[in-house]
Write an enzyme that holds these catalytic residues in place. Structure first.
Site, PDB file in Angstrom:
ATOM      1  CG  ASP A  59      -1.904  -1.161   1.211  1.00 49.50           C
ATOM      2  OD1 ASP A  59      -2.158  -1.734   0.127  1.00 49.50           O
ATOM      3  OD2 ASP A  59      -2.405  -1.515   2.296  1.00 49.50           O
ATOM      4  CD  GLU A 172      -5.407  -1.052   4.934  1.00 46.90           C
ATOM      5  OE1 GLU A 172      -4.340  -1.683   5.071  1.00 46.90           O
ATOM      6  OE2 GLU A 172      -5.466   0.184   5.010  1.00 46.90           O
TER       7      GLU A 172
END
Length: 275
Positions: A59, A172
């Site tokens: 990420d 997420e």
């Protein structure tokens, strides 16, 4: 019948997921769209820098590369801008080699390192008298680490007239898998709406190192279980989370876990409550 899976469309829309983002051409177009978003955000805010913590995961590696590409494009257009990559270890990071590999790939304009251990330990010592078992104390300390990292990033951003970049994405966000006012705090979040595999696809298209693209995700905030995979914390695999968000078939038990977590963490995705 009203099932957990039936809420997929509602949640997908709320988290801005694009299920059609699949082929190479679409990925390339999405990369350009998100770089333009970063550029426009920086220019419209009249700031001159982007600040992002680089952990060595896919990420922050992806977000960091997009930031570096954005500021380089801005400079070509005559707008002075820089990208500051921050290393924010707690003492010695066990996968420091991955963080360094990410920096080698991103090639940021500046790298700043702040060891958060002293600040975190000092704050936890002030709360040493609080009654809590080892697991609770470890959980609280993990959140303190995340928030201390964000304090460091905003400190640097203040000095360099910059914006702090976040790496939250849909896979997420749906699980509420971020620390409120920690890694969940930022000025812009260029990975918004992406599922985990889409983040990996963008990283691969940008030619990120394969071992970082495929790396098992871990927040690595807990000391009792160092390197604990995110999926262990979720109780659901990212493949199942992605499938749910993309409207693809998913095991109903997995869907129930995802929806339960989404509802339980709704407060983390909202502005502070007000009368």
């Amino acid at each position: 019948m009203n099932t957990a899976s039936s809420r997929s469309s509602e949640i997908r829309s709320a988290l801005q997921v694009n299920p059609d983002l699949k082929g190479s051409a679409e990925i390339k177009q999405e990369i350009e769209r998100r770089i333009e978003f970063i550029k426009n955000t920086l220019r419209s805010s009249r700031t001159r820098a982007l600040v992002l913590g680089i952990s060595g995961g896919v990420d922050s590696t992806t977000g960091g590369k997009l930031c570096q590409m954005a500021v380089e494009s801005l400079r070509q257009e005559g707008y002075d801008a820089s990208f500051y990559a921050m290393r924010l270890p707690y003492g010695v990071q066990m996968d420091e080699h991955d963080a360094q590999a990410a920096l080698d790939f991103i090639k940021p304009d500046q790298v700043r390192t702040v060891d958060i251990k002293g600040a975190v330990d000092a704050l936890m010592q002030d709360f040493a008298s609080e009654q809590a078992d080892a697991a609770k104390r470890d959980f609280v300390k993990g959140n303190v680490k995340a928030r201390t990292r964000m304090v460091a990033q905003y400190t640097l951003a203040n000095f360099v007239n910059g914006l702090v970049v976040g790496t939250d994405h849909a896979a997420e966000a749906v699980m509420g898998f971020f620390t409120k006012f920690g890694d969940g705090a930022c000025d812009l979040a260029p990975l918004t709406g992406l599922v985990k595999d889409q983040v990996r696809s963008i990283a691969a298209e940008l030619n990120a190192p394969a071992d970082l693209v495929k790396k098992v995700p871990t927040a690595d905030l807990e000391e009792l279980e160092p390197g604990r995979p995110d999926e262990d914390a979720h109780g659901v695999a990212y493949e199942q989370i992605d499938a749910f968000l993309l409207g693809e078939p998913v095991d109903e038990d997995a869907a129930r876990k995802i929806v339960k977590q989404y509802d339980a963490t709704e407060h983390k995705r909202q502005l502070p409550a007000a009368p």
